[in-house]
Design a protein around this motif. Structure first.
Motif, PDB file in Angstrom:
ATOM      1  N   TRP A   1       0.502  -1.372  -0.008  1.00  0.00           N
ATOM      2  CA  TRP A   1       0.405  -0.012  -0.242  1.00  0.00           C
ATOM      3  C   TRP A   1       1.236   1.036   0.178  1.00  0.00           C
ATOM      4  O   TRP A   1       0.680   2.319  -0.491  1.00  0.00           O
TER       5      TRP A   1
ATOM      6  N   THR B   1       4.511   6.517  -2.302  1.00  0.00           N
ATOM      7  CA  THR B   1       3.919   6.108  -3.662  1.00  0.00           C
ATOM      8  C   THR B   1       2.041   5.944  -2.611  1.00  0.00           C
ATOM      9  O   THR B   1       2.993   4.627  -2.157  1.00  0.00           O
TER      10      THR B   1
ATOM     11  N   ALA C   1      -0.747   4.150  -2.133  1.00  0.00           N
ATOM     12  CA  ALA C   1      -1.848   2.968  -3.164  1.00  0.00           C
ATOM     13  C   ALA C   1      -3.146   3.715  -3.000  1.00  0.00           C
ATOM     14  O   ALA C   1      -3.969   4.465  -1.565  1.00  0.00           O
TER      15      ALA C   1
ATOM     16  N   ASN D   1      -5.098   8.478   1.049  1.00  0.00           N
ATOM     17  CA  ASN D   1      -5.009   9.320  -0.215  1.00  0.00           C
ATOM     18  C   ASN D   1      -6.443   8.769  -0.503  1.00  0.00           C
ATOM     19  O   ASN D   1      -7.594   7.916   0.044  1.00  0.00           O
TER      20      ASN D   1
ATOM     21  N   LYS E   1      -6.862   6.201  -7.362  1.00  0.00           N
ATOM     22  CA  LYS E   1      -5.622   6.753  -8.360  1.00  0.00           C
ATOM     23  C   LYS E   1      -4.558   6.998  -7.240  1.00  0.00           C
ATOM     24  O   LYS E   1      -5.120   7.018  -5.846  1.00  0.00           O
ATOM     25  N   GLU E   2      -2.990   6.812  -7.637  1.00  0.00           N
ATOM     26  CA  GLU E   2      -2.319   7.102  -6.154  1.00  0.00           C
ATOM     27  C   GLU E   2      -2.358   8.099  -5.918  1.00  0.00           C
ATOM     28  O   GLU E   2      -2.937   8.356  -7.336  1.00  0.00           O
TER      29      GLU E   2
ATOM     30  N   LYS F   1       1.282  10.817  -4.541  1.00  0.00           N
ATOM     31  CA  LYS F   1       2.435  10.926  -4.408  1.00  0.00           C
ATOM     32  C   LYS F   1       2.507  12.351  -3.627  1.00  0.00           C
ATOM     33  O   LYS F   1       2.286  12.978  -4.477  1.00  0.00           O
TER      34      LYS F   1
END
Length: 236
Positions: free
Chosen positions: A18, A48, A50, A106, A111-112, A114
């Motif tokens: 993750w 990053t 998940a 997130n 979508k991720e 970053k």
């Protein structure tokens, strides 16, 4: 001038599924006694996260925490009553001081996200915790420095409890910029986000970093289209 080169492929790395994290300095299970800090810069994590995942509630104290999203949306909630979403172009700071609890997730499930998370040791310990967040225009960093962090509440950028200045720039190939330090006793940690650059003739590539001391002026040349972050910080 004294420099230390940190190549991108020498960073610590942990992929938890993750969370895919690169550590510029010793952090969590990554430990290197030669990479504990650069001046008051203690942590630079290139993360990053998940979709839908994140860090649950956890405490901090006596640390200046700066979060810079590079892509996607990060949802923040803390014990000071702040609940915010930060995106590319936003910068967030949190002076943990006597203690704060927060979570980071997130926000999106498709979508991720970053981000860079940066920790500085504070100028003064045990201050009352405080939070700051700003939204910046990406075009205002094109071929010039955009200040994103400072110690002064009436200056550009988020405010922190440390005599540090962060600037970010996006440069076209062959452009040149100069950066003059606020205090010649400070150091600068330059982190290359994208592209290839030369700083005082030292060649750097994507995700490389250069620690610079005993200098008053930096000359930065973009060898390709490039994006970089300069962190001017006290060395003690």
């Amino acid at each position: 001038m004294k420099t230390t080169l940190y190549k991108a492929n020498t960073r610590g790395h942990a992929n938890h599924g993750w969370l895919n994290a690169y550590h510029s300095f010793s952090f969590a299970n990554y430990f290197d006694p030669q990479r504990m800090n650069f001046g008051v810069l203690r942590v630079l994590n290139d993360d990053t996260i998940a979709p839908g995942m994140g860090f649950g509630k956890h405490p901090h104290d006596n640390m200046e925490i700066i979060t810079i999203p590079l892509y996607g949306d990060l949802e923040h909630e803390d014990s000071m009553g702040n609940k915010e979403v930060i995106r590319e172009g936003d910068v967030q700071s949190m002076s943990a001081g006597t203690g704060v609890v927060h979570s980071e997730y997130n926000k999106n499930r498709d979508k991720e996200v970053k981000l860079l998370q940066i920790w500085l040791m504070p100028k003064k310990r045990n201050v009352t915790p405080f939070y700051d967040q700003i939204s910046l225009k990406l075009e205002d960093r094109k071929n010039k420095f955009q200040q994103i962090v400072s110690p002064n509440s009436d200056d550009a950028g988020v405010t922190i409890n440390q005599d540090a200045w962060f600037n970010i720039t996006e440069m076209d190939a062959e452009k040149e910029l100069e950066y003059k330090l606020h205090n010649p006793k400070n150091g600068v940690y330059a982190f290359i986000l994208e592209g290839d650059v030369s700083i005082n003739e030292e060649k750097l590539n994507r995700r490389d970093a250069l620690g610079i001391q005993e200098v008053e002026l930096l000359t930065i040349v973009a060898n390709t289209d490039a994006k970089l972050l300069l962190m001017e910080i006290p060395m003690s």
